[in-house]
Design an enzyme around this catalytic site. Structure first.
Site, mmCIF file in Angstrom:
data_model
loop_
_atom_site.group_PDB
_atom_site.id
_atom_site.type_symbol
_atom_site.label_atom_id
_atom_site.label_comp_id
_atom_site.label_asym_id
_atom_site.label_seq_id
_atom_site.Cartn_x
_atom_site.Cartn_y
_atom_site.Cartn_z
ATOM 1 N N ASP A 13 0.887 -1.145 0.000
ATOM 2 C CA ASP A 13 0.000 0.000 0.000
ATOM 3 C C ASP A 13 0.938 1.210 0.000
ATOM 4 O OD1 ASP A 13 -2.330 1.608 0.323
ATOM 5 O OD2 ASP A 13 -1.944 1.689 2.474
ATOM 6 N N ASP A 15 0.160 5.065 1.006
ATOM 7 C CA ASP A 15 0.034 6.001 2.122
ATOM 8 C C ASP A 15 -0.022 5.247 3.443
ATOM 9 O OD1 ASP A 15 -0.111 7.950 0.141
ATOM 10 O OD2 ASP A 15 -2.299 7.991 0.152
ATOM 11 N N SER A 58 -8.786 7.906 -3.607
ATOM 12 C CA SER A 58 -10.113 8.515 -3.765
ATOM 13 C C SER A 58 -10.058 10.038 -3.750
ATOM 14 C CB SER A 58 -11.072 8.027 -2.677
ATOM 15 O OG SER A 58 -10.729 8.557 -1.417
ATOM 16 N N LYS A 106 -9.886 -1.200 -3.237
ATOM 17 C CA LYS A 106 -9.695 -2.145 -2.141
ATOM 18 C C LYS A 106 -10.829 -1.946 -1.138
ATOM 19 C CE LYS A 106 -5.644 -0.420 -1.304
ATOM 20 N NZ LYS A 106 -4.370 -0.093 -0.651
#
Length: 183
Positions: A13, A15, A58, A106
C-alpha cells in the site's frame, strides 16, 4: 509465519506504508513525505522480489487532485527511490470515490489480480503489506499472505483486526530487517 522463499511479488500500500498518511489526503508532491527507512527498505526488497504498489486514491474522485498530480507524486517517489538504488516495478491505483461502486477499490482484489498477472505470479507467491483493514481484506479476498504495518493507520487497524491471525511488524524497514535475517 510467511515463507518468503516462495514469494515472487511484494505489493505495498502507499500512504501509511511508504509515505506518511493524512486524514486530509496527500494532495501534492510536497505533501508526499517518505516514512523514515521506507525507501532503503524498498531498495532492499528489489533485490529479491518484484515490488508493486496497490493504492486507493479517492482524493481524485473527491476532486482534491487529479491524475497528473498523482503522477507527479509518483515521480517524486521514483526519484527519491533512485537515490537508494530502488524502484517500483508496477503501480496500480483506484481513482474512484468510495460511492462510485467501481470494481478496483480495495478491499476488492482487482489491483492485486492485475499485479499478479503482470508478473506471472499465483496468490501464494504474493504478499501484500498494508496498514488498513481494507488492505487486509483485499489480501484475504485475493488469497495471498498479508503483513500489517503499525505505521500509518496500522495501530487502529490492529485493534479492528483483533483475533485475526496476521503477521504484524512495526515498519517497512523493520519488516525488511526480519526478511533479510531469514535469507
Amino acid at each position: 509465519m510467511i515463507n518468503w522463499s516462495v514469494k515472487k511479488v511484494v505489493v505495498l500500500d502507499r500512504d501509511g506504508v511508504i509515505n506518511h498518511d493524512s486524514d486530509a489526503y496527500i494532495k501534492s508532491p510536497e505533501e508526499w513525505i517518505p516514512i523514515a527507512g521506507s525507501l532503503p527498505a524498498v531498495a532492499a526488497l528489489n533485490k529479491h522480489f518484484k515490488v508493486a504498489i496497490a493504492t486507493n486514491q479517492s482524493g481524485i474522485g473527491r476532486g482534491f487532485y487529479d491524475e497528473s498530480v498523482l503522477d507527479a507524486m509518483h515521480q517524486k517517489m521514483a526519484k527519491l527511490l533512485d537515490e537508494h538504488d530502488g524502484h517500483i516495478d508496477q503501480v496500480e491505483f483506484c481513482p474512484h470515490h468510495p460511492d462510485d461502486g467501481c470494481d478496483c477499490r480495495k478491499p476488492k482484489p482487482t489491483m492485486l489480480q492485475r499485479i499478479a498477472k503482470k508478473f506471472g505470479a499465483q496468490p501464494e507467491e504474493v504478499v501484500f503489506i498494508g496498514d488498513s483493514s481494507s488492505d487486509y481484506h483485499c489480501a484475504q479476498e485475493f488469497g495471498c499472505d498479508f503483513v500489517l504495518l503499525l505505521t500509518g493507520k496500522g495501530l487502529k487497524t490492529l485493534d479492528k483486526l483483533a483475533g485475526e491471525n496476521i503477521t504484524v511488524e512495526k515498519s517497512l524497514a523493520k519488516l525488511v530487517e526480519a526478511i533479510n535475517s531469514e535469507k
